[in-house]
Design a protein around this motif. Structure first.
Motif, PDB file in Angstrom:
ATOM      1  N   MET A  44      57.961  67.141  30.626  1.00  0.00           N
ATOM      2  CA  MET A  44      57.339  65.985  29.988  1.00  0.00           C
ATOM      3  C   MET A  44      56.693  66.364  28.660  1.00  0.00           C
TER       4      MET A  44
ATOM      5  N   TRP B   7      54.165  61.344  37.288  1.00  0.00           N
ATOM      6  CA  TRP B   7      54.840  61.092  36.010  1.00  0.00           C
ATOM      7  C   TRP B   7      53.921  60.369  35.030  1.00  0.00           C
TER       8      TRP B   7
ATOM      9  N   ILE C  97      54.533  66.589  40.732  1.00  0.00           N
ATOM     10  CA  ILE C  97      55.934  66.732  40.338  1.00  0.00           C
ATOM     11  C   ILE C  97      56.322  68.174  40.037  1.00  0.00           C
TER      12      ILE C  97
ATOM     13  N   ALA D 101      49.621  66.031  37.783  1.00  0.00           N
ATOM     14  CA  ALA D 101      51.062  66.115  37.515  1.00  0.00           C
ATOM     15  C   ALA D 101      51.661  67.388  38.106  1.00  0.00           C
TER      16      ALA D 101
ATOM     17  N   THR E 245      56.451  69.019  34.918  1.00  0.00           N
ATOM     18  CA  THR E 245      55.315  68.747  34.030  1.00  0.00           C
ATOM     19  C   THR E 245      55.579  69.329  32.649  1.00  0.00           C
TER      20      THR E 245
END
Length: 295
Positions: free
Chosen positions: A249, A11, A241, A237, A246
């Motif tokens: 985000m 993150w 995740i 990332a 990604t």
């Protein structure tokens, strides 16, 4: 292969990419409206990046992958992606790029993930993609934002094409478990290897006419920010995740780009652009897994 990093690290890595990518959109748009050609900017990016990663190439080269896999992943954040993005900046403002590129990215990531990784999107993700497309459609109609050319639709298509290449890179990185260091060394070196000769022999240049301040800004930011630091963070990332999270985000990027473009480029978004930004951001979050209610 190294194990994926802890999700918390993933993150934070994605957050770092947000700051670098937001700045990259504005810096790239600035470069396009100044002296350098888009080919100069691509060459500067990969020359600086290759010099920076040269000490690590032998150790971290992805020997476990075939040449076509390395080439495909490298092009995903390489010359085709950059030429489409830089070309789009010649027709449309930074805020449009932030929305079109980062908005369609999770759409392409979900579609390719379904086809390639058999990761079928759920109903919420499909709804999110639909909302993104509505937001992008509003941007397609916008002609009041500062810096919009009459044929801005050409830039919009280029931004969408560049997002497709990034999605290919994301899914390939996940499918073939490319490590951050492997991505960092292969992307600039592979692209410089084939683009460098083409650039020197055939493509238009304006490096000699450009001021040193412009060359240093573009070379340093393009070559070290997105090409080295962001590649490490981005790959970390994706492996930690996942591609969808990604991409989620990246929902923060369009808003940051729009805000940065006001003082740096003087490009004030119109009300239609803000509406498209709001919808695209919400759609990105839905497409990436965020839920407005508990399910």
């Amino acid at each position: 292969m190294s194990a994926p990093a802890h999700p918390l690290i993933g993150w934070f890595a994605a957050l770092g990419v947000i700051f670098i990518w937001s700045g990259w959109v504005v810096v790239s748009r600035l470069g396009v409206v100044q002296t350098l050609t888009i080919y100069d900017m691509v060459a500067l990016r990969f020359v600086v990046a290759t010099v920076a990663v040269a000490p690590f190439v032998w150790r971290y080269w992805p020997r476990n992958l075939r040449w076509w896999q390395i080439f495909l992943i490298s092009c995903g954040q390489g010359v085709p992606y950059l030429l489409l993005a830089f070309g789009g900046f010649q027709f449309a403002p930074a805020s449009h790029a932030g929305i079109m590129m980062n908005g369609t990215l999770p759409v392409f990531a979900a579609i390719l993930g379904w086809i390639w990784l058999k990761d079928r999107p759920d109903t919420w993700k499909v709804a999110g993609m639909a909302v993104i497309l509505v937001g992008c459609a509003l941007i397609g109609w916008d002609r009041d934002t500062g810096g919009v050319a009459p044929n801005a639709w050409i830039g919009h298509l280029m931004f969408i094409g560049s997002a497709l290449f990034i999605a290919i890179n994301m899914i390939g990185t996940k499918a073939w478990q490319l490590t951050p260091m492997q991505a960092m060394v292969c992307i600039p070196t592979v692209n410089l290897a084939w683009f460098g000769l083409l650039y020197l022999a055939f493509l238009p240049k304006a490096v000699q006419a450009a001021p040193w301040s412009e060359i240093i800004l573009q070379g340093a930011y393009q070559g070290l920010g997105p090409s080295v630091v962001a590649v490490l963070l981005f790959t970390t990332a994706v492996r930690s995740i996942g591609p969808s999270a990604t991409a989620a985000m990246m929902a923060m990027v369009p808003g940051m780009v729009a805000l940065l473009a006001i003082p740096v480029l003087g490009e004030w978004p119109s009300l239609l652009a803000w509406a498209g930004l709001f919808l695209a951001t919400g759609g990105i979050l839905l497409a990436a897994g965020w839920r407005p209610v508990k399910v």
